[in-house]
Design a protein around this motif. Sequence first.
Motif, PDB file in Angstrom:
ATOM      1  N   ILE A 248       0.787  -1.308  -0.068  1.00 23.31           N
ATOM      2  CA  ILE A 248       0.102   0.112  -0.091  1.00 23.31           C
ATOM      3  C   ILE A 248       0.788   1.266  -0.248  1.00 23.31           C
ATOM      4  CG2 ILE A 248      -1.994  -1.176   1.090  1.00 23.31           C
ATOM      5  CD1 ILE A 248      -1.342   0.422   3.647  1.00 23.31           C
ATOM      6  N   SER A 249       2.113   1.186   0.094  1.00 24.01           N
ATOM      7  CA  SER A 249       3.155   2.391  -0.034  1.00 24.01           C
ATOM      8  C   SER A 249       3.521   2.666  -1.508  1.00 24.01           C
ATOM      9  CB  SER A 249       4.016   2.125   1.135  1.00 24.01           C
ATOM     10  OG  SER A 249       3.779   2.087   2.394  1.00 24.01           O
ATOM     11  N   ILE A 250       3.380   1.705  -2.366  1.00 28.32           N
ATOM     12  CA  ILE A 250       3.626   1.921  -3.678  1.00 28.32           C
ATOM     13  C   ILE A 250       2.711   2.842  -4.308  1.00 28.32           C
ATOM     14  CG2 ILE A 250       3.615   0.724  -6.146  1.00 28.32           C
ATOM     15  CD1 ILE A 250       3.995  -1.865  -4.576  1.00 28.32           C
ATOM     16  N   PRO A 251       3.264   4.092  -4.681  1.00 31.26           N
ATOM     17  CA  PRO A 251       2.659   5.300  -5.281  1.00 31.26           C
ATOM     18  C   PRO A 251       1.334   4.939  -5.832  1.00 31.26           C
ATOM     19  CG  PRO A 251       5.173   5.590  -5.159  1.00 31.26           C
ATOM     20  CD  PRO A 251       4.778   4.484  -5.134  1.00 31.26           C
ATOM     21  N   VAL A 252       1.505   4.168  -7.064  1.00 33.84           N
ATOM     22  CA  VAL A 252       0.261   3.936  -7.895  1.00 33.84           C
ATOM     23  C   VAL A 252      -0.862   3.321  -7.217  1.00 33.84           C
ATOM     24  CG1 VAL A 252       1.038   1.834  -9.123  1.00 33.84           C
ATOM     25  CG2 VAL A 252      -0.512   3.450  -9.979  1.00 33.84           C
ATOM     26  N   ILE A 253      -0.524   2.314  -6.234  1.00 36.94           N
ATOM     27  CA  ILE A 253      -1.586   1.551  -5.051  1.00 36.94           C
ATOM     28  C   ILE A 253      -1.948   2.533  -4.260  1.00 36.94           C
ATOM     29  CG2 ILE A 253      -1.847  -0.073  -3.453  1.00 36.94           C
ATOM     30  CD1 ILE A 253       0.039  -1.949  -5.160  1.00 36.94           C
ATOM     31  N   ALA A 254      -1.209   3.457  -3.723  1.00 35.98           N
ATOM     32  CA  ALA A 254      -1.792   4.532  -2.538  1.00 35.98           C
ATOM     33  C   ALA A 254      -2.520   5.590  -3.282  1.00 35.98           C
ATOM     34  CB  ALA A 254      -0.355   5.150  -1.971  1.00 35.98           C
ATOM     35  N   GLU A 255      -2.389   5.713  -4.546  1.00 34.13           N
ATOM     36  CA  GLU A 255      -3.144   6.886  -5.082  1.00 34.13           C
ATOM     37  C   GLU A 255      -4.588   6.350  -5.472  1.00 34.13           C
ATOM     38  OE1 GLU A 255      -3.480   9.734  -8.736  1.00 34.13           O
ATOM     39  OE2 GLU A 255      -1.431   8.757  -8.428  1.00 34.13           O
ATOM     40  N   GLY A 256      -4.610   5.222  -5.776  1.00 30.36           N
ATOM     41  CA  GLY A 256      -5.702   4.617  -6.453  1.00 30.36           C
ATOM     42  C   GLY A 256      -6.706   3.931  -5.343  1.00 30.36           C
ATOM     43  N   ALA A 257      -6.134   3.580  -4.096  1.00 31.59           N
ATOM     44  CA  ALA A 257      -6.934   3.290  -2.997  1.00 31.59           C
ATOM     45  C   ALA A 257      -7.103   4.494  -1.843  1.00 31.59           C
ATOM     46  CB  ALA A 257      -6.058   2.012  -2.214  1.00 31.59           C
ATOM     47  N   GLY A 258      -6.465   5.672  -2.219  1.00 26.92           N
ATOM     48  CA  GLY A 258      -6.684   6.577  -1.352  1.00 26.92           C
ATOM     49  C   GLY A 258      -5.837   6.736  -0.299  1.00 26.92           C
ATOM     50  N   PHE A 259      -4.646   5.841  -0.158  1.00 26.94           N
ATOM     51  CA  PHE A 259      -3.790   5.764   0.733  1.00 26.94           C
ATOM     52  C   PHE A 259      -2.838   7.131   1.005  1.00 26.94           C
ATOM     53  CE2 PHE A 259      -4.565   1.185   0.481  1.00 26.94           C
ATOM     54  CZ  PHE A 259      -4.959   1.071   1.624  1.00 26.94           C
ATOM     55  N   ASN A 260      -2.852   7.688  -0.299  1.00 23.91           N
ATOM     56  CA  ASN A 260      -1.901   8.713  -0.444  1.00 23.91           C
ATOM     57  C   ASN A 260      -2.617  10.075   0.140  1.00 23.91           C
ATOM     58  OD1 ASN A 260      -4.074   8.959  -2.420  1.00 23.91           O
ATOM     59  ND2 ASN A 260      -3.052  10.336  -3.635  1.00 23.91           N
ATOM     60  N   LEU A 261      -3.720   9.935   0.662  1.00 24.04           N
ATOM     61  CA  LEU A 261      -4.497  10.872   1.422  1.00 24.04           C
ATOM     62  C   LEU A 261      -4.129  11.054   2.664  1.00 24.04           C
ATOM     63  CD1 LEU A 261      -7.879  10.725  -0.255  1.00 24.04           C
ATOM     64  CD2 LEU A 261      -6.156  12.467  -0.802  1.00 24.04           C
ATOM     65  N   VAL A 262      -3.486   9.835   3.144  1.00 25.70           N
ATOM     66  CA  VAL A 262      -3.041   9.615   4.628  1.00 25.70           C
ATOM     67  C   VAL A 262      -1.656  10.257   4.804  1.00 25.70           C
ATOM     68  CG1 VAL A 262      -2.987   8.145   6.425  1.00 25.70           C
ATOM     69  CG2 VAL A 262      -4.694   8.043   4.998  1.00 25.70           C
ATOM     70  N   SER A 263      -1.337  11.184   5.434  1.00 18.67           N
ATOM     71  CA  SER A 263       0.234  11.967   5.404  1.00 18.67           C
ATOM     72  C   SER A 263       0.758  11.343   6.584  1.00 18.67           C
ATOM     73  CB  SER A 263      -0.068  13.525   5.576  1.00 18.67           C
ATOM     74  OG  SER A 263      -0.656  13.894   6.703  1.00 18.67           O
ATOM     75  N   ASN A 264       0.052  10.976   7.591  1.00 14.53           N
ATOM     76  CA  ASN A 264       0.788  10.290   8.769  1.00 14.53           C
ATOM     77  C   ASN A 264       1.181   8.862   8.695  1.00 14.53           C
ATOM     78  OD1 ASN A 264       0.939   9.047  11.365  1.00 14.53           O
ATOM     79  ND2 ASN A 264       0.083  10.719  12.352  1.00 14.53           N
ATOM     80  N   GLN A 265       2.367   8.442   8.721  1.00 12.98           N
ATOM     81  CA  GLN A 265       2.561   6.870   8.472  1.00 12.98           C
ATOM     82  C   GLN A 265       2.084   6.066   9.869  1.00 12.98           C
ATOM     83  OE1 GLN A 265       4.206   6.165   5.515  1.00 12.98           O
ATOM     84  NE2 GLN A 265       3.985   4.154   6.151  1.00 12.98           N
ATOM     85  N   LYS A 266       2.113   6.662  10.795  1.00 15.13           N
ATOM     86  CA  LYS A 266       1.548   5.948  12.065  1.00 15.13           C
ATOM     87  C   LYS A 266       0.176   5.659  11.793  1.00 15.13           C
ATOM     88  CE  LYS A 266       1.051   5.522  16.907  1.00 15.13           C
ATOM     89  NZ  LYS A 266       1.318   6.095  18.148  1.00 15.13           N
ATOM     90  N   MET A 267      -0.730   6.658  11.104  1.00 18.14           N
ATOM     91  CA  MET A 267      -2.353   6.267  10.820  1.00 18.14           C
ATOM     92  C   MET A 267      -2.273   5.320   9.771  1.00 18.14           C
ATOM     93  SD  MET A 267      -5.005   9.248   9.875  1.00 18.14           S
ATOM     94  CE  MET A 267      -4.539  10.284  11.256  1.00 18.14           C
ATOM     95  N   LEU A 268      -1.363   5.552   8.736  1.00 14.43           N
ATOM     96  CA  LEU A 268      -1.500   4.387   7.862  1.00 14.43           C
ATOM     97  C   LEU A 268      -1.198   3.079   8.287  1.00 14.43           C
ATOM     98  CD1 LEU A 268      -1.895   4.064   4.523  1.00 14.43           C
ATOM     99  CD2 LEU A 268       0.806   4.221   4.512  1.00 14.43           C
ATOM    100  N   GLY A 269      -0.399   2.806   9.025  1.00 13.92           N
ATOM    101  CA  GLY A 269      -0.145   1.673   9.853  1.00 13.92           C
ATOM    102  C   GLY A 269      -1.448   1.119  10.557  1.00 13.92           C
ATOM    103  N   GLU A 270      -2.023   1.893  11.214  1.00 15.51           N
ATOM    104  CA  GLU A 270      -3.031   1.797  11.936  1.00 15.51           C
ATOM    105  C   GLU A 270      -4.307   1.187  10.644  1.00 15.51           C
ATOM    106  OE1 GLU A 270      -3.478   1.175  15.152  1.00 15.51           O
ATOM    107  OE2 GLU A 270      -1.454   1.274  15.105  1.00 15.51           O
ATOM    108  N   ILE A 271      -4.415   1.877   9.794  1.00 13.56           N
ATOM    109  CA  ILE A 271      -5.405   1.718   8.839  1.00 13.56           C
ATOM    110  C   ILE A 271      -5.225   0.237   8.165  1.00 13.56           C
ATOM    111  CG2 ILE A 271      -6.304   2.277   6.478  1.00 13.56           C
ATOM    112  CD1 ILE A 271      -5.993   5.102   7.257  1.00 13.56           C
ATOM    113  N   ALA A 272      -3.853   0.077   7.975  1.00 14.44           N
ATOM    114  CA  ALA A 272      -3.446  -1.527   7.348  1.00 14.44           C
ATOM    115  C   ALA A 272      -3.775  -2.417   8.395  1.00 14.44           C
ATOM    116  CB  ALA A 272      -1.998  -1.350   6.899  1.00 14.44           C
ATOM    117  N   LYS A 273      -3.454  -2.058   9.514  1.00 15.53           N
ATOM    118  CA  LYS A 273      -3.753  -3.334  10.616  1.00 15.53           C
ATOM    119  C   LYS A 273      -5.513  -3.532  10.831  1.00 15.53           C
ATOM    120  CE  LYS A 273      -0.147  -2.173  13.763  1.00 15.53           C
ATOM    121  NZ  LYS A 273       0.234  -1.468  14.894  1.00 15.53           N
TER     122      LYS A 273
END
Length: 169
Positions: free
Chosen positions: A27-52
């Motif tokens: 989900i950190s791959i830019p094209v995946i992040a953009e398509g799935a909206g993960f690029n809208l999450v700027s906080n890496q810790k928050m992204l980890g919590e979403i992933a969990k």
Amino acid sequence: MKLPIKTERLVITKLALTDLPAYEALISIPVIAEGAGFNLVSNQKMLGEIAKRQLAHPNSVGIWLDHQLVGAILLYERIEQTGEPDTHNLELSYFLHPDFWNQGLMTEAMSGLIEALKRDHTVQSLSAEVFIDNLPSKGLIQKVGFQELATVTDPLVGKEKVLYQLKLQ
């Protein structure tokens, strides 16, 4: 739905917290992040919590090729107008590592998952949203049997997307 699902080249199985490092890498791959909206999450810790949270969801499955996590399919209950989850009608989200695009792997994974859901008789329909300019994803969705319902503008990113549905029963 009975897991694992084995196709000609893939194994589709429930994602687990032990898959977190591989999932976060995907989900950190830019094209995946953009398509799935993960690029809208700027906080890496928050992204980890979403992933969990996604990994903990009972309908989050990983797509494995030769023991490598190459993609995921996430199924979430649609929310009814009453605000209650509808466990018989699910929303679908999916992504595949770009190194594996254009090899028919996501078509194979989706087809296997759809067949498993049809055999299970619990889920009545799947819905999906695809950005209008994502021609490969639109082609995939149509190839596995989804029907176009409408075109809307995504309120978060301001881009048009197509809404699709697949009736399973």
